[in-house]
Structures are given as C-alpha cells and as structure tokens.
Design an enzyme around this catalytic site. Structure first.
Site, short mmCIF file in Angstrom:
data_model
loop_
_atom_site.label_atom_id
_atom_site.label_comp_id
_atom_site.label_asym_id
_atom_site.label_seq_id
_atom_site.Cartn_x
_atom_site.Cartn_y
_atom_site.Cartn_z
N HIS A 1 -10.02 0.99 -0.01
CA HIS A 1 -10.50 0.10 1.25
C HIS A 1 -11.96 0.04 1.29
O HIS A 1 -12.43 -0.72 2.35
CB HIS A 1 -9.89 0.83 2.56
CG HIS A 1 -8.61 0.44 2.90
ND1 HIS A 1 -7.76 1.42 2.29
CD2 HIS A 1 -7.89 -0.23 3.29
CE1 HIS A 1 -6.31 1.10 2.71
NE2 HIS A 1 -6.47 -0.18 3.33
N GLU B 1 0.85 -1.26 0.08
CA GLU B 1 0.06 -0.02 0.15
C GLU B 1 0.77 1.18 0.05
O GLU B 1 0.53 2.22 -0.70
CB GLU B 1 -0.82 -0.20 1.13
CG GLU B 1 -2.12 -1.03 1.03
CD GLU B 1 -3.16 -1.11 2.11
OE1 GLU B 1 -2.66 -0.49 3.27
OE2 GLU B 1 -3.91 -2.11 2.20
#
Length: 190
Positions: free
Chosen positions: A80, A40
């Site tokens: 997310h 990420e």
C-alpha cells in the site's frame, strides 16, 4: 436519546464512506469494496500465508501461527506504499505529510493484514476474509470525532458524556481483546 446519537454516528459513517463517494465516482467505490478485497485477499492470504502453513518450519514447530499472522502482513502493508508515490507524482509538495500519512497507512494496513491473516488461519475460508476486508473498506478507519462533540443543550450534555464514555470504553476493550486474541495459549504454540 443514546440511540439517536448512535444512529447519527452510523448514518454519518454511511454517508461519508458510501453515498458521497459513490455519487462522485462509483468505480472507485466498486474498486474499494468489491475488487480490491477479492484481489488483495487472494494474493496476500491465499498466496503468501498458505505456503507458510505448508512449510516444513511450521510443521516442525519452528514457526508459530502468531509469527505467521504478524510477519506476513508486512507484505500487505508494503503493497500500500504506492499511494505515497502517487500523491507525490500528482504534485503533493508536502513530502513530510505524504511520508507521515504513508507511514500511518502502512501501520493500519499491516494491523488489518494481521487480523485478516488470523481470520484466514482460524476459519480456513478466503470468502470470509474477503467479506471482512470489504466491510472494513466500507466502514473506513474508526472515527474518533465523537470525542470532540460539544453540546450547547444542557439537557443532552449528560447523554453526550455517557455516549463518549461508552464509545471510549468499547474502543479500548476492542483493542485489548484484539491484542489478547493473538496470544491465547493455543495460538502461540500453533
């Protein structure tokens, strides 16, 4: 004393975030604490923030560091949202609860993304940001369960009240400092 309450808080956090999940699924813990932070941060900080820093708009002063640190994390927050789809596909029928928890997750991942972006731009180090991300995943969301602790022992009620007050003041101070840090004069003007 107060230290024993703090030890209890830390050991409860460690148990809740590492030892119990690791006993259930060690691969999920490795994913959350090692793999996710690396992938990420390389994606969202290195590949999204860096082009903004090298853009002509930033060079000409039309985009400030504060704008970059608050706008680019939306990509991180949006990434997310797949957790909502996963929960709905797994049969979670309470759509309202799924949407509410996903909105909350979007909010805190975006705020964390702003912090990670801030750290990346201030230090220039992706390694430090990966460590911060790992630590945050390890710790989980800040727990406010201490506000609801009760003590039946009269001798420890004062100690518990002091612990609650100290933690509440520390939380408030941390949130205000976090917010203020984004608006220091050198940060706004880039």
């Amino acid at each position: 004393g107060g230290l024993s309450l703090m030890r209890l808080y830390i050991s409860d956090n460690f148990s809740r975030n590492v030892s119990e999940p690791f006993a259930r699924n060690k691969w999920a813990v490795i994913r959350d604490i090692v793999i996710a932070p690396i992938t990420e941060e390389l994606t969202f900080r290195s590949c999204i923030v860096t082009p903004f820093l090298y853009s002509q708009d930033f060079q000409d002063g039309r985009i400030s560091l504060a704008i970059i640190s608050w706008c680019t994390p939306f990509f991180f927050g949006i990434a997310h949202l797949h957790h909502a789809i996963k929960r709905l596909r797994q049969g979670d029928s309470n759509v309202k609860l799924v949407l509410l928890s996903s909105a909350f997750q979007f909010l805190y991942t975006t705020v964390f993304g702003a912090y990670a972006t801030f750290c990346f731009m201030r230090t220039g180090s992706i390694y430090g940001v990966i460590l911060v991300h790992s630590f945050c995943n390890f710790m989980g969301l800040p727990s406010v369960h201490f506000l609801f602790l009760e003590s039946n022992n009269r001798s420890s009620q004062g100690e518990l009240k002091l612990f609650k007050w100290t933690c509440s003041v520390a939380y408030l101070f941390g949130m205000l400092s976090f917010w203020r840090g984004f608006y220091s004069p050198q940060w706004i003007t880039s």
